[in-house]
Design a protein around this motif. Structure first.
Motif, PDB file in Angstrom:
ATOM      1  N   ASN A  98       0.808  -1.233   0.000  1.00  0.00           N
ATOM      2  CA  ASN A  98       0.000   0.000   0.000  1.00  0.00           C
ATOM      3  C   ASN A  98       0.837   1.276   0.000  1.00  0.00           C
ATOM      4  OD1 ASN A  98      -2.381  -1.422   0.053  1.00  0.00           O
ATOM      5  ND2 ASN A  98      -2.343  -1.600   2.299  1.00  0.00           N
ATOM      6  N   LEU A 155       2.605   4.440  -1.334  1.00  0.00           N
ATOM      7  CA  LEU A 155       2.337   5.314  -2.483  1.00  0.00           C
ATOM      8  C   LEU A 155       3.611   5.981  -2.996  1.00  0.00           C
ATOM      9  CD1 LEU A 155      -0.698   7.130  -0.828  1.00  0.00           C
ATOM     10  CD2 LEU A 155      -0.802   5.135  -2.318  1.00  0.00           C
ATOM     11  N   SER A 156       4.741   5.674  -2.358  1.00  0.00           N
ATOM     12  CA  SER A 156       6.017   6.343  -2.692  1.00  0.00           C
ATOM     13  C   SER A 156       5.878   7.865  -2.626  1.00  0.00           C
ATOM     14  CB  SER A 156       6.514   5.937  -4.083  1.00  0.00           C
ATOM     15  OG  SER A 156       6.858   4.577  -4.091  1.00  0.00           O
ATOM     16  N   GLN A 178      12.255   7.344  -0.994  1.00  0.00           N
ATOM     17  CA  GLN A 178      11.056   6.641  -1.465  1.00  0.00           C
ATOM     18  C   GLN A 178      10.686   7.049  -2.894  1.00  0.00           C
ATOM     19  OE1 GLN A 178       9.893   4.078   0.665  1.00  0.00           O
ATOM     20  NE2 GLN A 178      11.870   4.848   1.404  1.00  0.00           N
ATOM     21  N   THR A 224      -1.332   5.752   4.183  1.00  0.00           N
ATOM     22  CA  THR A 224      -1.945   4.415   4.206  1.00  0.00           C
ATOM     23  C   THR A 224      -1.588   3.657   5.492  1.00  0.00           C
ATOM     24  OG1 THR A 224      -0.117   3.539   2.906  1.00  0.00           O
ATOM     25  CG2 THR A 224      -2.067   4.214   1.678  1.00  0.00           C
TER      26      THR A 224
HETATM   27  S1  SF4 Z   1       4.486   7.896   3.889  1.00  0.00           S
HETATM   28 FE1  SF4 Z   1       6.203   6.587   3.243  1.00  0.00          FE
HETATM   29  S2  SF4 Z   1       5.509   4.484   3.668  1.00  0.00           S
HETATM   30 FE2  SF4 Z   1       3.684   5.810   3.695  1.00  0.00          FE
HETATM   31  S3  SF4 Z   1       2.851   5.729   1.606  1.00  0.00           S
HETATM   32 FE3  SF4 Z   1       4.213   7.522   1.679  1.00  0.00          FE
HETATM   33  S4  SF4 Z   1       6.232   6.723   0.998  1.00  0.00           S
HETATM   34 FE4  SF4 Z   1       4.977   4.935   1.514  1.00  0.00          FE
END
Ligand code: SF4
Ligand code: SF4
Length: 226
Positions: free
Chosen positions: A121, A123-124, A161, A214
């Motif tokens: 889940n 989202l990068s 990320q 998420t």
């Molecule tokens: S906050 Fe970090 S772990 Fe959470 S969706 Fe965004 S990139 Fe992914």
């Protein structure tokens, strides 16, 4: 600052003030900074700082005692600020969090399918990096002006990320998959930094979990590893 944030500065200091690679811009700001802490009476539901071996790292640290504050002095600089106050005998309480992280379980599990599941889940979006008090990775941008004879060079905070974080000349991306990127963040926090500086990079503030859109919880995932 709270204990976790003070400890995050300690992580930054270890890196940016390392005599082998001292960062003069960081040093300049840091030497003009007084570190004043404030205790958490009740840690939030996402905090797990008492699992992370935090230490005292402040000039002054305030404990709210209701009618007054007890001030712990952590440096000569701090002492200069309160030297006119009376001494007071008090043993500050330890922070106790409900959430804990069992780190021992995680180190041998680089190939565990849990990482795939955890990143499903993701989202990068990079929010976890940009809220984390210990994330320091940056990119350097050169911005020439119209004449192409001068310009500015800036250092900008970056996120591991993002897919292009590891993109190199020729277009190759070292961490192409979301799972690889998410896992890298966690291993950097709990292993790679420790290998250099003998402490975890994560300070257990829980911000990356609380504010992930998420609600990806790496602590829960690590604790579940069998
Ligand atoms: S906050 Fe970090 S772990 Fe959470 S969706 Fe965004 S990139 Fe992914
Ligand atoms: S809990 Fe998350 S935001 Fe806080 S220090 Fe650890 S990795 Fe960073």
């Amino acid at each position: 600052m709270r204990l976790c944030d003070l400890n995050a500065v300690l992580r930054m200091d270890s890196l940016f003030l390392d005599p082998k690679n001292e960062d003069c811009l960081y040093k300049d700001k840091r030497k003009n900074t007084i570190m004043i802490g404030y205790n958490c009476k009740e840690p939030g539901p996402y905090c797990f700082c008492d699992s992370m071996g935090l230490e005292n790292y402040h000039d002054l640290f305030f404990y709210d005692m209701g009618e007054f504050y007890y001030i712990d002095v952590g440096s000569e600089r701090g002492m200069k600020l309160v030297s006119r106050l009376k001494d007071y005998d008090y043993k500050p309480p330890q922070i106790k969090c409900e959430k804990t992280l069992n780190k021992k379980l995680f180190l041998k599990h680089f190939k565990n399918p849990i990482w795939e599941k955890l990143s499903k889940n993701c989202l990068s979006c990079g929010r976890c990096n940009l809220l984390c008090p210990t994330c320091y990775c940056f990119t350097v941008e050169d911005k020439p002006d119209m004449t192409l004879t001068k310009g500015i060079r800036t250092r900008e905070w970056d996120s591991c990320q993002f897919k292009d974080f590891t993109k190199v000349a020729g277009g190759f991306v070292f961490r192409d998959k979301r799972t690889e990127r998410l896992k890298h963040r966690i291993y950097h926090k709990l292993l790679y930094y420790r290998q250099r500086f003998n402490k975890d990079m994560c300070v257990g503030c829980g911000k990356c979990i609380e504010h992930c859109p998420t609600k990806i919880d790496f602590v829960e995932a690590i604790n579940k590893i069998k």
